[in-house]
Design a protein around this motif. Sequence first.
Motif, mmCIF file in Angstrom:
data_model
loop_
_atom_site.group_PDB
_atom_site.id
_atom_site.type_symbol
_atom_site.label_atom_id
_atom_site.label_comp_id
_atom_site.label_asym_id
_atom_site.label_seq_id
_atom_site.Cartn_x
_atom_site.Cartn_y
_atom_site.Cartn_z
ATOM 1 N N GLU A 31 -55.381 -6.123 -17.124
ATOM 2 C CA GLU A 31 -54.455 -6.756 -18.064
ATOM 3 C C GLU A 31 -53.547 -5.719 -18.721
ATOM 4 O O GLU A 31 -52.351 -5.939 -18.864
ATOM 5 N N THR A 71 -50.889 -4.691 -16.386
ATOM 6 C CA THR A 71 -49.813 -5.691 -16.368
ATOM 7 C C THR A 71 -48.835 -5.431 -17.505
ATOM 8 O O THR A 71 -47.618 -5.469 -17.316
ATOM 9 N N ALA A 72 -49.369 -5.157 -18.692
ATOM 10 C CA ALA A 72 -48.516 -4.847 -19.846
ATOM 11 C C ALA A 72 -47.705 -3.583 -19.571
ATOM 12 O O ALA A 72 -46.493 -3.539 -19.837
ATOM 13 N N ARG A 94 -44.887 -4.190 -17.112
ATOM 14 C CA ARG A 94 -43.794 -4.939 -17.747
ATOM 15 C C ARG A 94 -42.957 -4.012 -18.618
ATOM 16 O O ARG A 94 -41.727 -4.063 -18.602
ATOM 17 N N SER A 149 -39.567 -8.081 -26.173
ATOM 18 C CA SER A 149 -40.163 -8.423 -24.880
ATOM 19 C C SER A 149 -41.669 -8.213 -24.881
ATOM 20 O O SER A 149 -42.416 -8.986 -24.282
ATOM 21 N N TYR A 150 -42.111 -7.159 -25.553
ATOM 22 C CA TYR A 150 -43.548 -6.909 -25.657
ATOM 23 C C TYR A 150 -44.239 -8.041 -26.422
ATOM 24 O O TYR A 150 -45.308 -8.513 -26.019
ATOM 25 N N ASP A 160 -43.203 -11.108 -26.556
ATOM 26 C CA ASP A 160 -43.212 -12.253 -25.632
ATOM 27 C C ASP A 160 -44.370 -12.127 -24.645
ATOM 28 O O ASP A 160 -45.062 -13.112 -24.353
ATOM 29 N N TYR A 161 -44.576 -10.909 -24.123
ATOM 30 C CA TYR A 161 -45.699 -10.682 -23.216
ATOM 31 C C TYR A 161 -47.024 -11.006 -23.914
ATOM 32 O O TYR A 161 -47.885 -11.682 -23.356
ATOM 33 N N GLU A 215 -47.618 -14.659 -24.148
ATOM 34 C CA GLU A 215 -47.983 -15.239 -22.850
ATOM 35 C C GLU A 215 -49.446 -14.971 -22.500
ATOM 36 O O GLU A 215 -50.081 -15.757 -21.808
ATOM 37 N N HIS A 216 -49.975 -13.838 -22.951
ATOM 38 C CA HIS A 216 -51.338 -13.410 -22.627
ATOM 39 C C HIS A 216 -52.195 -13.341 -23.897
ATOM 40 O O HIS A 216 -53.084 -12.505 -24.005
#
Length: 188
Positions: A65, A68-69, A72, A89-90, A92-93, A96-97
Amino acid sequence: MNKRTKQKELTKQNIFDTAMCLFLRRGFIEVTTAEIAKEAGVAHGTVFVHFPTREDLVLAVIDSELATAQQRIDRLLNKSSDFLTLASSYLDYLAEHEDFHALLARELPFYKPELRNRIIFRQALIQMQFTDLLKEEPNATYIAQYLFGMTHYYLSMREAFSTEGSVIQRFKDSMMVTMKTMMGGFGQ
């Protein structure tokens, strides 16, 4: 890849996916390797063939995980070096998670010290990228600490702040305004 090697990889992925689902449902602390094996339909010892210790399995899930961060963030850095754009954006990530990151924030203090330190190190690598973007900013340390401190706070106390939807989305706008203010109004 021969048939045996392929089957071994499929079994490892099955164990990993099962562990991720169980961890998200009940937490890293509560789930046992025996439960993961049973749910995955494999012998208990098979878990340890692929992940020598329970901590190795937990760390593999967490690393996946956090990778993935990191990916991104790397993609975003290739597009822009603006701190506020990256921070947005972070967030938003994280939204989402959020289930994963809220679980990690709540349980991290209860992990064994070695595992906790390994996780904190991985998170620090992500935080360093944000701090690096603020090199010229006089309040760089405070801005980065604010971003990560507040996200950790909201995630660890998620149920207290938001009974529906994402706690990160709920507070994103106010966090962005605060960071922009801390930057003296510069940025976007």
